[in-house]
Design an enzyme around this catalytic site. Structure first.
Site, PDB file in Angstrom:
ATOM      1  N   HIS A 128       0.813  -1.219   0.000  1.00  0.00           N
ATOM      2  CA  HIS A 128       0.000   0.000   0.000  1.00  0.00           C
ATOM      3  C   HIS A 128       0.845   1.267   0.000  1.00  0.00           C
ATOM      4  CE1 HIS A 128       0.316   0.044   4.540  1.00  0.00           C
ATOM      5  NE2 HIS A 128       0.382   1.329   4.286  1.00  0.00           N
ATOM      6  N   ASP A 188       0.086  -7.504   1.463  1.00  0.00           N
ATOM      7  CA  ASP A 188       0.536  -6.116   1.637  1.00  0.00           C
ATOM      8  C   ASP A 188       2.063  -6.023   1.617  1.00  0.00           C
ATOM      9  OD1 ASP A 188       0.058  -3.396   1.828  1.00  0.00           O
ATOM     10  OD2 ASP A 188       0.205  -3.378   4.009  1.00  0.00           O
ATOM     11  N   SER A 247       5.220   2.177   8.785  1.00  0.00           N
ATOM     12  CA  SER A 247       4.618   1.130   7.957  1.00  0.00           C
ATOM     13  C   SER A 247       5.606   0.719   6.871  1.00  0.00           C
ATOM     14  CB  SER A 247       3.324   1.644   7.323  1.00  0.00           C
ATOM     15  OG  SER A 247       2.602   0.610   6.712  1.00  0.00           O
TER      16      SER A 247
END
Length: 234
Positions: free
Chosen positions: A87, A117, A195
């Site tokens: 993402h 992901d 992230s």
């Protein structure tokens, strides 16, 4: 206010205020020293990723690249492969990877796995390559063991959050709408800044890839998720 009053009182008495003596402390406890050591060893391998879009100027028909989003990633091996979240780079036309020593490189997209992901970029580092993180396994993780999450959210400094494994084999809905399975749940703070960065165990080994995706209820405060290292390795 007490400091101001004290300072004025001292000045009125004709003497300059003196700073207080610093209370001595003993050495850091063993757990603190271990955490500091893990962070110092791992941080140089955690990178800052800027994704790019190409924008057409209708006046002169020139195409230029502009920043689109940011995230973290980390060095996977000696061949220049960088692991991050899908993402982070989804929909981007390119990516820039900045190392801890501030060198920047174009990231070539090698492959993606939206269902996990995960994404892999490759950079061509001519010399002084940052070391890959030691690889652990997620097969034998236990609820309660300590974890550390490292990110490079701004490109010039690293962040560290710590916690424990709260649950294993969690499934949540990803950004693409499809579920992501077998996630590690932790109470270490995971946010857009870290992230794509690594989740480490107390031995400094990579055990997961942090992902800032929300829980199904939308209330993700105090909850973080990581893709297991074994998934990334496979």
């Amino acid at each position: 206010s007490m400091m101001v009053l004290s300072s004025r009182a001292c000045q009125a008495a004709g003497r300059a205020p003196q700073p207080r003596a610093v209370a001595p402390r003993g050495p850091l406890v063993a757990e603190e020293r271990a955490t500091i050591d893990i962070f110092r060893r791992a941080a140089p391998s955690v990178v800052f990723i800027t994704t790019l879009d190409r924008v057409l100027n209708l006046w002169n028909m020139n195409v230029r690249e502009v920043p689109r989003g940011t995230g973290s990633g980390f060095v996977w091996d000696d061949q220049g492969h960088i692991v991050t979240n899908y993402h982070v780079i989804a929909g981007a036309k390119g990516a820039q990877v900045r190392l801890a020593d501030q060198r920047g490189f174009n990231g070539e997209l090698v492959g993606v796995s939206p269902e996990h992901d995960l994404a892999v970029l490759r950079i061509r580092v001519p010399a002084d390559k940052p070391a890959p993180l030691p690889l652990g396994t997620s097969r034998d993780l236990q609820v309660g063991q300590k974890v550390l999450a490292i990110g490079n959210p701004f490109g010039f400094d690293h962040t560290l959050t710590t916690g424990v494994i709260s649950a294993l084999n969690r499934s949540i809905e990803g950004d693409e709408g499809s579920p992501i399975h077998h996630l590690i749940q932790t109470d270490a703070a995971i946010n857009p800044g870290n992230s794509g960065g690594p989740l480490l165990d107390s031995a400094g080994r990579l055990i997961g890839v942090n992902t800032a995706i929300f829980s199904p209820s939308g209330a993700s405060a105090g909850i973080g998720f990581s893709v297991p290292a074994d998934t990334g390795n496979r």
